[in-house]
Scaffold this active site. Structure first.
Site: not given
Length: 459
Positions: A79, A82-83, A159
């Site tokens: 993840h 991904e950012h 997040e």
């Protein structure tokens, strides 16, 4: 109606060596799209669905990597990466990436799951070359600079905090941990505060290099596209980046195997000051490759998939004990989960759980009625078609099918498989799945005496 074909063409180099292979997987008629796949040298697959009647295209690149591919110390790396792929390449800054798509009114985003990651852009058909160039540049040329890693760390920690502030979301992560423990599938996709803080730029770069090889990637496009043009543009973008790799490389195969999950009646409680108690009561489900998944889908729909479902009627309509109550399935390559979620006031949590447990036991022992099964089949068929009415959903189907099954199934074939489910198959699945001892995950402000009674639910 869509017909299945296996027409194959191979392009060759001047030396006669095959360098690309194109297959027509599904021949579209009567409004259905034609699906084609080309495998490029280096193992990169390009799959498109052509729909000449629309003016939009959704273009995506899928990576065969998810949080289940992480070690404990790398939890959250997929993840995090991904950012970071949005933060800049040698050709574009982070602002350039977002501004390029914004300037044509497009949408761009990404998501990380436990077994795959997807980056996509939705644009007008005339702007598809731009979307291909931008997304391919991101996937092949991300810099993963140390300063970007440090800056994005704060975003990801926010997040995680946002997710933890939403107990209705967080309880599903808790249930995965309850059922699967401290394993790659049991850990959260986002990682934890500790693991995210421990990730270094060098670790993330190694992860990027290992898992974003062309053999691990599937390029998809759905909408008003010309397959040959998409292949040429994608190939050019990857070749310019020097990212196609060995010409004899082959795509990675879909994940496979079997994994047994034991439901031992475990209870996990996170006592938090919330207005509602959020609960998931469940047990092992089915792997996504299990042939019985169609019957499982019908069972799930009838039990907790809509306003006419048993759980909705018993918990909400008849007794007014919850606003949200539903059942769901999570299918992975080698195992699966089945769960029932409800959110209610803490002083009513035991009433809700008793009703849910009673319904599971009753369906396991007595099955569903023929009327419930017929209604669920109709509902599932309708929702399957309605869920594929935009290019984004079609792109998602292409990518997930290629990565997870290695084949494409037409909508007509899916509808036929659902329609062919028999009441006996549904009842057999209900006995096998719902007959297992459930486990329980709860988030909420429960008093000591309420918490002490949770074990009774799974006894």
């Amino acid at each position: 109606m869509t017909s299945r074909t296996h027409a194959t063409t191979a392009r060759t180099s001047p030396e006669g060596r095959a360098v690309a292979r194109t297959q027509t997987l599904l021949k579209g008629t009567a409004g259905a799209g034609t699906v084609r796949r080309t495998t490029l040298p280096g193992g990169l697959r390009v799959v498109t669905e052509t729909l000449p009647s629309v003016r939009s295209v959704t273009f995506g690149i899928w990576a065969h990597v998810g949080s289940r591919d992480e070690t404990p110390t790398l939890n959250g790396a997929t993840h995090y990466l991904e950012h970071l792929l949005f933060k800049g390449t040698e050709r574009r800054s982070a602002l350039d990436i977002s501004a390029a798509i914004d300037a044509v009114g497009g949408e761009m985003n990404a998501f990380t799951a436990k077994e795959y990651t997807c980056y996509y852009a939705r644009v007008l058909d005339t702007d598809l070359p731009l979307a291909i160039d931008v997304v391919c540049d991101m996937l092949t040329g991300s810099l993963v600079e140390a300063e970007d890693v440090d800056a994005e760390r704060g975003v990801i920690l926010e997040e995680i905090a946002m997710t933890e502030d939403d107990p209705g979301d967080c309880v599903h992560d808790l249930f995965a941990h309850t059922m699967l423990g401290d394993t790659p599938l049991g850990r959260p996709v986002l990682g934890t505060v500790d693991t995210v803080n421990a990730l270094t730029p060098e670790r993330i770069r190694r992860f990027y290099k290992k898992h974003y090889d062309p053999t691990h990637l599937v390029v998809t496009a759905a909408g008003n596209v010309d397959h040959a043009k998409v292949v040429r543009q994608v190939r050019r973008a990857f070749e310019q980046a020097g990212a196609l790799g060995r010409t004899d490389a082959v795509p990675v195969a879909p994940r496979s195997g079997t994994r047994a999950i034991r439901s031992t009646g475990r209870v996990d409680l996170l006592n938090r000051k919330t207005e509602q108690a959020h609960v998931v009561l469940g047990m092992p489900g089915m792997a996504r490759t299990d042939d019985r998944r169609w019957a499982m889908g019908v069972l799930n729909t009838a039990l907790g998939g809509g306003m006419s479902s048993r759980l909705f009627q018993e918990v909400r309509e008849k007794r007014g004990l919850a606003y949200s109550v539903y059942s769901y399935t999570s299918g992975f390559a080698d195992c699966g989960l089945f769960g029932v979620y409800a959110g209610c006031r803490p002083n009513q949590v035991h009433d809700v759980l008793k009703i849910c447990r009673d319904e599971l036991d009753q369906v396991a022992s007595q099955g569903l009625t023929d009327d419930e099964i017929r209604r669920a089949i109709g509902q599932l068929r309708g929702s399957t078609v309605l869920g594929l009415e935009d290019t984004g959903a079609l792109m998602h189907r292409l990518g997930k099918s290629e990565l997870c099954w290695g084949e494409q199934m037409s909508v007509d074939e899916m509808l036929a498989r659902i329609a062919a489910v028999t009441p006996d198959e549904v009842r057999e699945v209900a006995r096998d799945v719902l007959g297992a001892r459930p486990s329980l995950s709860v988030i909420g402000a429960l008093k000591d005496r309420q918490a002490a009674r949770l074990d009774d639910v799974v006894a």
